[in-house]
Design an enzyme around this catalytic site. Structure first.
Site, PDB file in Angstrom:
ATOM      1  N   LYS A 145       0.940  -1.193   0.074  1.00 20.49           N
ATOM      2  CA  LYS A 145      -0.041   0.094   0.137  1.00 20.49           C
ATOM      3  C   LYS A 145       0.682   1.207   0.012  1.00 20.49           C
ATOM      4  CE  LYS A 145      -3.567   2.484   2.634  1.00 20.49           C
ATOM      5  NZ  LYS A 145      -4.179   2.449   3.939  1.00 20.49           N
TER       6      LYS A 145
ATOM      7  N   GLU B 122      10.465  -4.809   4.505  1.00 18.57           N
ATOM      8  CA  GLU B 122      10.403  -6.308   3.791  1.00 18.57           C
ATOM      9  C   GLU B 122      10.255  -6.355   2.400  1.00 18.57           C
ATOM     10  OE1 GLU B 122       8.915  -4.972   6.658  1.00 18.57           O
ATOM     11  OE2 GLU B 122       8.997  -6.376   8.145  1.00 18.57           O
TER      12      GLU B 122
ATOM     13  N   GLY C  63      -4.777  -1.891   5.125  1.00 18.34           N
ATOM     14  CA  GLY C  63      -4.020  -2.922   4.594  1.00 18.34           C
ATOM     15  C   GLY C  63      -4.609  -4.190   4.895  1.00 18.34           C
ATOM     16  N   ARG C  64      -5.108  -4.442   6.029  1.00 15.89           N
ATOM     17  CA  ARG C  64      -5.890  -5.655   6.489  1.00 15.89           C
ATOM     18  C   ARG C  64      -7.153  -6.048   5.695  1.00 15.89           C
ATOM     19  NH1 ARG C  64      -4.695  -2.383  10.448  1.00 15.89           N
ATOM     20  NH2 ARG C  64      -6.260  -1.768  11.721  1.00 15.89           N
TER      21      ARG C  64
ATOM     22  N   GLU D 183      -4.814  -6.765  14.501  1.00 18.45           N
ATOM     23  CA  GLU D 183      -4.269  -5.270  14.514  1.00 18.45           C
ATOM     24  C   GLU D 183      -5.278  -4.315  14.225  1.00 18.45           C
ATOM     25  OE1 GLU D 183      -0.539  -4.783  11.417  1.00 18.45           O
ATOM     26  OE2 GLU D 183      -2.280  -4.007  10.382  1.00 18.45           O
TER      27      GLU D 183
ATOM     28  N   HIS E 235      -5.727 -33.430  17.377  1.00 17.51           N
ATOM     29  CA  HIS E 235      -4.693 -34.033  17.777  1.00 17.51           C
ATOM     30  C   HIS E 235      -3.455 -33.444  18.407  1.00 17.51           C
ATOM     31  CE1 HIS E 235      -6.197 -37.746  16.397  1.00 17.51           C
ATOM     32  NE2 HIS E 235      -6.863 -37.081  15.659  1.00 17.51           N
TER      33      HIS E 235
ATOM     34  N   LYS F 177       9.562  -0.749  13.885  1.00 20.36           N
ATOM     35  CA  LYS F 177       9.806  -0.336  12.363  1.00 20.36           C
ATOM     36  C   LYS F 177      11.080   0.614  12.535  1.00 20.36           C
ATOM     37  CE  LYS F 177       5.428  -1.265  10.045  1.00 20.36           C
ATOM     38  NZ  LYS F 177       4.455  -0.598   9.109  1.00 20.36           N
TER      39      LYS F 177
HETATM   40  O1  F6P Z   1       3.232  -3.242   9.801  1.00 20.72           O
HETATM   41  C1  F6P Z   1       1.652  -3.332   9.672  1.00 20.72           C
HETATM   42  C2  F6P Z   1       1.347  -3.038   8.377  1.00 20.72           C
HETATM   43  O2  F6P Z   1       1.234  -1.468   8.009  1.00 20.72           O
HETATM   44  C3  F6P Z   1      -0.094  -3.434   7.881  1.00 20.72           C
HETATM   45  O3  F6P Z   1      -0.963  -2.717   8.379  1.00 20.72           O
HETATM   46  C4  F6P Z   1       0.043  -3.602   6.586  1.00 20.72           C
HETATM   47  O4  F6P Z   1      -0.800  -4.584   6.105  1.00 20.72           O
HETATM   48  C5  F6P Z   1       1.401  -4.007   6.419  1.00 20.72           C
HETATM   49  O5  F6P Z   1       2.102  -3.137   7.220  1.00 20.72           O
HETATM   50  C6  F6P Z   1       1.918  -3.829   5.113  1.00 20.72           C
HETATM   51  O6  F6P Z   1       2.017  -2.433   4.603  1.00 20.72           O
HETATM   52  P1  F6P Z   1       2.113  -2.124   2.972  1.00 20.72           P
HETATM   53  O7  F6P Z   1       0.907  -2.705   2.114  1.00 20.72           O
HETATM   54  O8  F6P Z   1       2.126  -0.535   2.940  1.00 20.72           O
HETATM   55  O9  F6P Z   1       3.549  -2.853   2.536  1.00 20.72           O
END
Ligand code: F6P
Length: 547
Positions: A206, A212, A267-268, A353, A384, A510
């Site tokens: 987003k 990452e 995002g979620r 979240e 199990h 972060k």
């Molecule tokens: O760290 C949490 C977050 O901001 C989430 O809410 C989001 O889905 C994820 O990181 C990834 O963010 P982006 O889509 O901006 O890479």
């Protein structure tokens, strides 16, 4: 803003809990056998049995009164109409607009959002069709057969979960892989064995600023260029999904190959936006539309059904009942479908979240417990592993069981043996019954069990569950299930008075990781560490790495 715990509706529930705490599910069913048929509700294709709860009609009446007192009706209208209910970020919350049909109208902040949504869906559809038909080729002219989605959190969990769930609908010979972790094992493991000529990377972020995702995307780009020997290959093998065109261009992806969405999609809550592109390429635009229509069916149910017949409202209020009046800490989600193996992980981000908050939307501290801890595994594997604690442990763990009537494909040994799918469903039903009604010491002794073993075998029962029965796992019913939990989150957040749509709690870590990286990697120790324990761990790490 009045604290919800100070209302007469909250006190009425506390009092009622005192009355109900001593009664068990055996008694409740004996006194009211009709509850098995009555305490049920349908939403779209979903059927919910909520009779196995430590609740009566009176409980539901009091819970609904609490929701009304919290202003749930007005809040639902505010969300669907695009008011800025995400107060700390001053944003509308409009994931429900992502699945509106093309002929709907919704203008928010002066913009026709339905037209915007469908314009992007149209572009995604055209692109997916080109990839699926082989018209879109890689740099060397070969058709694409693998899509690698690079994203994390909401830009990973939704499409990854849905890909797993709907893999039986992958009909174009295209498979998908998902990379999220900054652990190098993730990207190297994903790239291993892939053919760069037939691989398409979807970089999904987003913000397009996530460490990452950008790190994994850079590694993938280098991998591709090294193998195809030309930087120009990137434009045929990389597309982006983002709200930030500038950063996409800075990264080197042509914005013609970018699919956008909007800051009003959290995002979620974004797997049904362009973030679903990798899924759309695999299952095709028509199936993706069925998924969106499934979401929309439950949106409409949530928006219009009276609260006492409203599935997300009832499930949320029962969640509050156990969290705030019985002290439950967690909710297990137990899909009896191997295809939904990632559903609990997806729900963890969606719910935790969103509702893992300890201040209200107005900044005042919350008084009630918020944020159920979601967890789970598919049945029968969970049986199990951890069900022992569900049946005989000291904690109360309410659980949602999700089952499907039809398998995509059944299997069985033949002869007199039942099909595997019937075995699976029999297990689901057995578990919810055992959890609710247990087995008494008398019943166990009557089976001839030695007296000293009887206490070990007593099954206390009285453990509450929802059973959601669905005709079949399809794109539509998957959309319905996801929308169900999205709205559960919303209702719980409304009653608790929190902002379910921000996530400030993830930011500090972060920033600190960025600040700490030089302390790990610099030629000389920097001394730039936030605390003594971290400093000692940095020294130890450097020593282990020979720095
Ligand atoms: O760290 C949490 C977050 O901001 C989430 O809410 C989001 O889905 C994820 O990181 C990834 O963010 P982006 O889509 O901006 O890479």
């Amino acid at each position: 803003m009045a604290d919800i715990t100070e209302t007469s509706e909250w006190s009425a529930l506390s009092e009622h809990q005192g009355e109900l705490a001593g009664r068990n599910l055996r008694e409740l069913f004996a006194a009211d056998p009709g509850r098995a048929e009555r305490m049920t509700v349908t939403a779209g294709d979903l059927y919910l049995d909520y009779s196995k709860h430590r609740a009566t009609d009176e409980t539901i009446r009091r819970l609904v009164a609490l929701a009304e007192r919290a202003g749930l009706r007005e809040r639902i209208d505010a969300m669907f109409s695009g008011e800025h209910i995400n107060v700390s970020e001053d944003r509308a919350v409009l994931h429900t607009a992502l699945r509106l049909p093309a002929n709907a109208r919704l203008t928010v902040d002066g913009q026709d959002v339905v037209a915007d949504v469908h314009a992007v869906l149209e572009r995604m559809g055209q692109f997916s069709d080109r990839v699926r038909s082989g018209e879109w080729t890689g740099f060397t002219g070969k058709a694409i057969n693998t899509v690698v989605n690079i994203g994390i959190g909401g830009s990973d969990l939704g499409p990854a979960m849905a890909y797993e769930a709907l893999r039986d609908y992958a009909d174009a010979g295209i498979t998908a892989r998902f990379v999220s972790n900054v652990d190098p094992a993730d990207i190297t493991g994903t790239l291993a064995g892939l053919d760069p000529e037939t691989t398409l990377f979807v970089v999904a972020s987003k913000t397009f600023g996530t460490l990452e995702t950008l790190t994994n995307a850079r590694v993938a780009r280098r991998w591709l260029i090294e193998r195809l020997g030309d930087e120009k290959a990137v434009s045929r093998h990389f597309v982006a999904v983002s709200t930030n065109a500038e950063r996409v261009a800075d990264f080197g992806i042509d914005t013609d190959n970018m699919f956008g969405f909007w800051d009003w999609v959290g995002g979620r809550y974004s797997m049904d936006s362009a973030i679903g592109l990798s899924l759309m390429v695999v299952i095709g635009p028509a199936r993706f539309r069925e998924l969106l229509d499934g979401f929309h069916a439950v949106d409409e149910h949530f928006r219009t059904a009276p609260f006492e017949k409203n599935m997300p409202v009832l499930m949320a209020l029962l969640g509050i009942w156990y969290t705030d009046f019985f002290g439950a800490q967690t909710r297990a989600v137990l899909p009896y479908s191997q295809r939904l193996a990632r559903f609990p992980a997806y729900l963890q981000q969606l719910t935790m979240e969103s509702n893992g908050k300890s201040v209200r939307a107005d900044g005042a501290p919350v008084v009630a417990q918020t944020g159920e801890i979601f967890w789970g595994e598919p049945g029968t594997n969970g049986q199990h592993a951890f069900y022992q604690l569900l049946h005989q442990g000291t904690r109360l763990v309410p659980a949602d069981f999700i089952g499907f009537a039809e398998p995509f494909q059944d299997a069985g040994a033949g002869g007199d043996e039942p099909g595997m799918h019937d075995l699976l469903v029999a297990n689901l039903l057995a578990q919810t019954s055992a959890l609710a009604f247990g087995k008494t010491a008398e019943e166990i002794a009557a089976e001839g069990t030695p007296a000293d073993v009887v206490p070990h075998k007593v099954m206390p029962g009285n453990r509450p569950t929802n059973t959601i029965l669905v005709p079949k796992l399809t794109p539509s019913t998957l959309g319905q299930l996801i929308a169900l939990y999205e709205h559960i989150v919303f209702v719980e957040g409304t009653v608790w008075g929190i902002d379910s749509f921000d996530q400030w709690g993830v930011e500090l870590g972060k920033v600190m990781a960025n600040q700490l990286t030089p302390a790990l990697t610099s030629a000389e120790p920097t001394g730039e560490t936030p605390d003594a324990s971290t400093a000692a761990l940095v020294r130890r790490y450097r020593q282990l790495r020979g720095r």
